[in-house]
Design a protein around this motif. Structure first.
Motif, PDB file in Angstrom:
ATOM      1  N   GLU A 191       7.873  10.245   4.920  1.00  0.00           N
ATOM      2  CA  GLU A 191       9.343  10.003   5.641  1.00  0.00           C
ATOM      3  C   GLU A 191      10.267   9.931   4.524  1.00  0.00           C
ATOM      4  O   GLU A 191       9.954   9.586   3.394  1.00  0.00           O
ATOM      5  N   SER A 192      11.687  10.331   4.850  1.00  0.00           N
ATOM      6  CA  SER A 192      12.634  10.219   3.708  1.00  0.00           C
ATOM      7  C   SER A 192      13.808  10.559   4.426  1.00  0.00           C
ATOM      8  O   SER A 192      14.003  11.085   5.579  1.00  0.00           O
ATOM      9  N   ARG A 247      10.740  11.290   9.858  1.00  0.00           N
ATOM     10  CA  ARG A 247       9.527  10.943   9.828  1.00  0.00           C
ATOM     11  C   ARG A 247       8.536  12.188  10.174  1.00  0.00           C
ATOM     12  O   ARG A 247       8.838  12.581  11.374  1.00  0.00           O
ATOM     13  N   LEU A 248       7.578  12.298   9.535  1.00  0.00           N
ATOM     14  CA  LEU A 248       6.299  13.632   9.878  1.00  0.00           C
ATOM     15  C   LEU A 248       5.255  12.895  10.578  1.00  0.00           C
ATOM     16  O   LEU A 248       4.499  12.197   9.682  1.00  0.00           O
ATOM     17  N   HIS A 249       4.907  12.866  11.735  1.00  0.00           N
ATOM     18  CA  HIS A 249       3.835  12.564  12.585  1.00  0.00           C
ATOM     19  C   HIS A 249       2.989  13.671  12.797  1.00  0.00           C
ATOM     20  O   HIS A 249       3.169  14.507  13.805  1.00  0.00           O
ATOM     21  N   SER A 265      18.386   8.376  13.512  1.00  0.00           N
ATOM     22  CA  SER A 265      19.809   8.104  12.882  1.00  0.00           C
ATOM     23  C   SER A 265      19.846   7.388  11.521  1.00  0.00           C
ATOM     24  O   SER A 265      20.401   7.626  10.574  1.00  0.00           O
ATOM     25  N   SER A 266      18.840   6.401  11.522  1.00  0.00           N
ATOM     26  CA  SER A 266      18.531   5.533  10.184  1.00  0.00           C
ATOM     27  C   SER A 266      17.203   5.083  10.036  1.00  0.00           C
ATOM     28  O   SER A 266      16.366   5.075  10.806  1.00  0.00           O
ATOM     29  N   GLU A 267      17.005   4.594   8.724  1.00  0.00           N
ATOM     30  CA  GLU A 267      15.596   4.165   8.558  1.00  0.00           C
ATOM     31  C   GLU A 267      15.233   3.082   9.459  1.00  0.00           C
ATOM     32  O   GLU A 267      14.064   2.910   9.952  1.00  0.00           O
TER      33      GLU A 267
END
Length: 440
Positions: A176-177, A196-198, A206-208
């Protein structure tokens, strides 16, 4: 107007609002003349904070989403509730507070419905003693206070999902980034999002800190989105772009701030199952990372190349040729000298070691000597791949066979026949047989 609603003015601000003396409600917005009834079997409730939720007695489920809303999430009428709370009954014997608490817990854990009604509803109930107890200014102040308090809570947003959270339980995030993506109107340029890559699901927030995602896309392909000149990439607008292809065939542009970050995202997507860019482009994207210092990013680049080779089957020639032409294979050999990523580098050699176009590059880079140094590694996984990679290197290759024999590798391989790992035993035996076959 009808249904008991009357227009009033806040004396302090001259702001218009509406009062219903029959239902003891106030609203900043003009109510519709006739309420739209809930579907059969549905019931509207409020939790102890005044938040509206709905019970479907047909399916024994609860949701924040008004079943009367359209596809865009716009309510057909303002949300209201019965004066004095209303109704016991439904929900399998659970109280209103218990149902609301259960729904809140589901939302917090990511299992609630995609669309949540904001705490800041524009409708408010007022005192039970009748309108006479509260003048227009007091009613307006109460409505303003509730709106101000609700403004601190997140408002509901329409989601564009390929699969809803009710349908899919996402695996743990692999990476994730922050990324940049295009605005819906391309002329507006790019905007920052958190991704994020699930597994193979590309989930955008929209944000972390956001708990609810903007979109979830099943990725089937990934490629670079840049022009090439003089053998180098030209980044547009000082960003390194890439494009993902969704399972529905649509393409989506994203960008990182540097080549290393893009290579890392590209690598994670390919390992997760996405198709890769053409061999030359893939090698040029990964080369700067492999030429860099030891790092997790470099290990991921090695894992990416090993994954692509493992999926290439018998059609290794295009990628093997690209690895030699771009000097990527030489960079892979250098990665054997220090962790992390040694195991992945050995995997790559295992796949390309028998390719005729790679043998000179492997010899010039000292692949055999590097592998012999790792034959006695205490790491079983690394030792397994190092031992396995020797067979394709030496089979029918007199030069590589001579290097193994002169370096004492035959003795180490014989010792590995008594390894506690059956995999290492098998690979050691295969390497010894390849050596004897080449010698004959």
């Amino acid at each position: 107007m009808s249904d008991g609603w009357v227009r009033s003015i806040d004396p302090a601000t001259n702001r218009e609002f509406w009062i219903n003396h029959t239902t003891r409600e106030t609203s900043w917005t003009k109510p519709t003349a006739q309420a739209v009834a809930l579907p059969a079997g549905w019931e509207e409730k409020r939790d102890d904070q005044g938040r509206v939720f709905f019970i479907d007695h047909n399916t024994h489920t609860t949701t924040w989403t008004d079943p009367r809303t359209d596809g865009a999430g716009a309510s057909a009428t303002p949300s209201t509730s019965s004066y004095g709370g209303g109704g016991g009954g439904g929900g399998g014997g659970m109280s209103d507070a218990e149902l609301a608490r259960m729904l809140q817990e589901q939302e917090n854990s990511g299992a609630a419905d995609d669309e949540t009604a904001g705490l800041g509803t524009e409708m408010s109930s007022f005192g039970g003693g009748g309108a006479a107890e509260d003048d227009d200014e007091a009613l307006a102040r109460r409505l303003q206070e509730e709106e101000d308090a609700a403004g601190e809570a997140p408002r509901s947003k329409s989601k564009d999902r390929s699969k809803s959270k009710d349908d899919v339980v996402l695996p743990e995030s692999a990476y994730e980034s922050v990324l940049s993506t295009r605005h819906d109107v391309k002329q507006l340029g790019w905007k920052k999002v958190y991704v994020r890559l699930h597994g193979s699901t590309f989930t955008v927030y929209s944000s972390e800190k956001s708990k609810s995602s903007i979109s979830e896309t099943d990725v089937v392909g990934a490629k670079l989105s840049e022009a090439e000149a003089s053998g180098k990439f030209i980044s547009k607008k000082d960003i390194s772009r890439f494009t993902i292809t969704a399972s529905d065939g649509t393409a989506h542009d994203y960008a990182t701030e540097d080549e290393h970050s893009r290579a890392l995202w590209l690598g994670h997507l390919i390992v997760a199952g996405a198709t890769h860019p053409p061999p030359q482009m893939l090698c040029k994207a990964m080369l700067p990372v492999l030429e860099g210092p030891p790092s997790d990013i470099r290990e991921q680049a090695l894992r990416t190349m090993a994954t692509v080779l493992s999926k290439s089957g018998t059609d290794l020639d295009p990628l093997a040729a690209a690895m030699c032409e771009t000097d990527l294979l030489t960079a892979v050999i250098r990665c054997l000298s220090s962790p992390p990523g040694q195991e992945q580098a050995a995997r790559i050699i295992f796949y390309v070691g028998s390719q005729a176009q790679c043998q000179k590059a492997l010899h010039d880079a000292g692949a055999v000597a590097s592998l012999l140094d790792l034959l006695t590694s205490p790491d079983d996984a690394l030792q397994t791949w190092v031992t396995a990679s020797l067979r394709p290197l030496v089979i029918n290759n007199v030069t590589a066979t001579s290097q193994v024999l002169e370096g004492g590798g035959i003795f180490t391989l014989c010792a590995l026949l008594s390894s506690s790992s059956s995999d290492i035993q098998g690979h050691a035996l295969a390497a010894i047989c390849a050596l004897l076959q080449t010698c004959n």
